[in-house]
Design an enzyme around this catalytic site. Sequence first.
Site, PDB file in Angstrom:
ATOM      1  N   ASP A 175     -95.978  12.741  54.187  1.00 12.57           N
ATOM      2  CA  ASP A 175     -97.051  13.683  53.919  1.00 12.57           C
ATOM      3  C   ASP A 175     -96.425  15.081  53.928  1.00 12.57           C
ATOM      4  O   ASP A 175     -95.304  15.268  54.412  1.00 12.57           O
ATOM      5  CB  ASP A 175     -98.125  13.539  55.000  1.00 12.57           C
ATOM      6  CG  ASP A 175     -99.279  14.503  54.812  1.00 12.57           C
ATOM      7  OD1 ASP A 175     -99.628  14.798  53.655  1.00 12.57           O
ATOM      8  OD2 ASP A 175     -99.826  14.975  55.826  1.00 12.57           O
ATOM      9  N   GLY A 176     -97.158  16.064  53.428  1.00 10.18           N
ATOM     10  CA  GLY A 176     -96.599  17.409  53.353  1.00 10.18           C
ATOM     11  C   GLY A 176     -96.983  18.300  54.515  1.00 10.18           C
ATOM     12  O   GLY A 176     -96.178  18.574  55.407  1.00 10.18           O
TER      13      GLY A 176
END
Length: 321
Positions: A175-176
């Site tokens: 995920d970022g």
Amino acid sequence: MDSGKLVNSSEVSGDGPSTPYLTIAIASSALFDLTESDSVFRTQGEEAYAKYQRNHESVPLNPGPAFGLVSKLLALNKGRASPLVEVVLVSKNSVDTGLRIFHSIRHHHLGITRASFSRGRSPFVYAQAFGANLFLSSSESDVREAIASGIPAARLIGSSAQNTLEKTEIRLAFDGDAVIFSDEAEQIFAASGLLAFEQSEVESKDQPMAEGPLHGLLAAIHQLQSVFPSGACPLRTALVTARAAPTHERVINTLRSWGIRIDEAVFLGGRPKGPFLRAFGADIFFDDQMHHLESTRQHVSSAHVPYGVKNLPLERKPDCK
């Protein structure tokens, strides 16, 4: 958070670096299935646990949630004079009860030779001493302590996904926000909602985000990928994020500013992540939000990064591994 400081600086000599490109510190409960012995510890105490482990020293432990990933990473060292990857054991066992762990490592032919045993104390300090780019554990409290100390860390959660040992390529998905990036954008979303988040990200599209807790891991993987010829790298990375246009541009510009390559990216705009991670074939996926991981764990092995505005501190709970 400057988690990049833990990335090993390596000088290539021959077919490998003087120190590994990637070092993972792993708790024994993440590497092996310690459910049964841990039950003895919790119900009968430390003395009964120690006796149980000594009585079962010749019985190899079954693989745990990170066993497949560790096996595939260590396979990258095959045929090389110097290792590209090192895995070190950091365990809450005592050195006495840890003997069964070493026997199990030998039984499963894992190339792990370095270890620390802290007898009930959190082992994350040894992860830092070993220069780890990632600390993997099943303990929520240990992982939180590690992240608070600037060590890239994640908590492995149980998964119903099938083992991916049949394929040799290693696929790592992230995920970022609040994982490889800081949670600065999530703070705006949490405080003011989606429209304010989108407006802020568009206005800041040319301003790189700060580093998140797993930036150092991603940087080390990028260095490791550079060892292999173009088109023949056995590691592949993916960014799988709930973001969508127009907030994608700041992500791309941030990665460019870091000089880090991501092989694949999926901007989902809020759609469930699990099917896309299954399509990518991730060996592990890192996310900061448990409601995403409850879905992804049905498809791939998953790990929680308890960092940022979405994660409130938890009381420390005792556990023995």
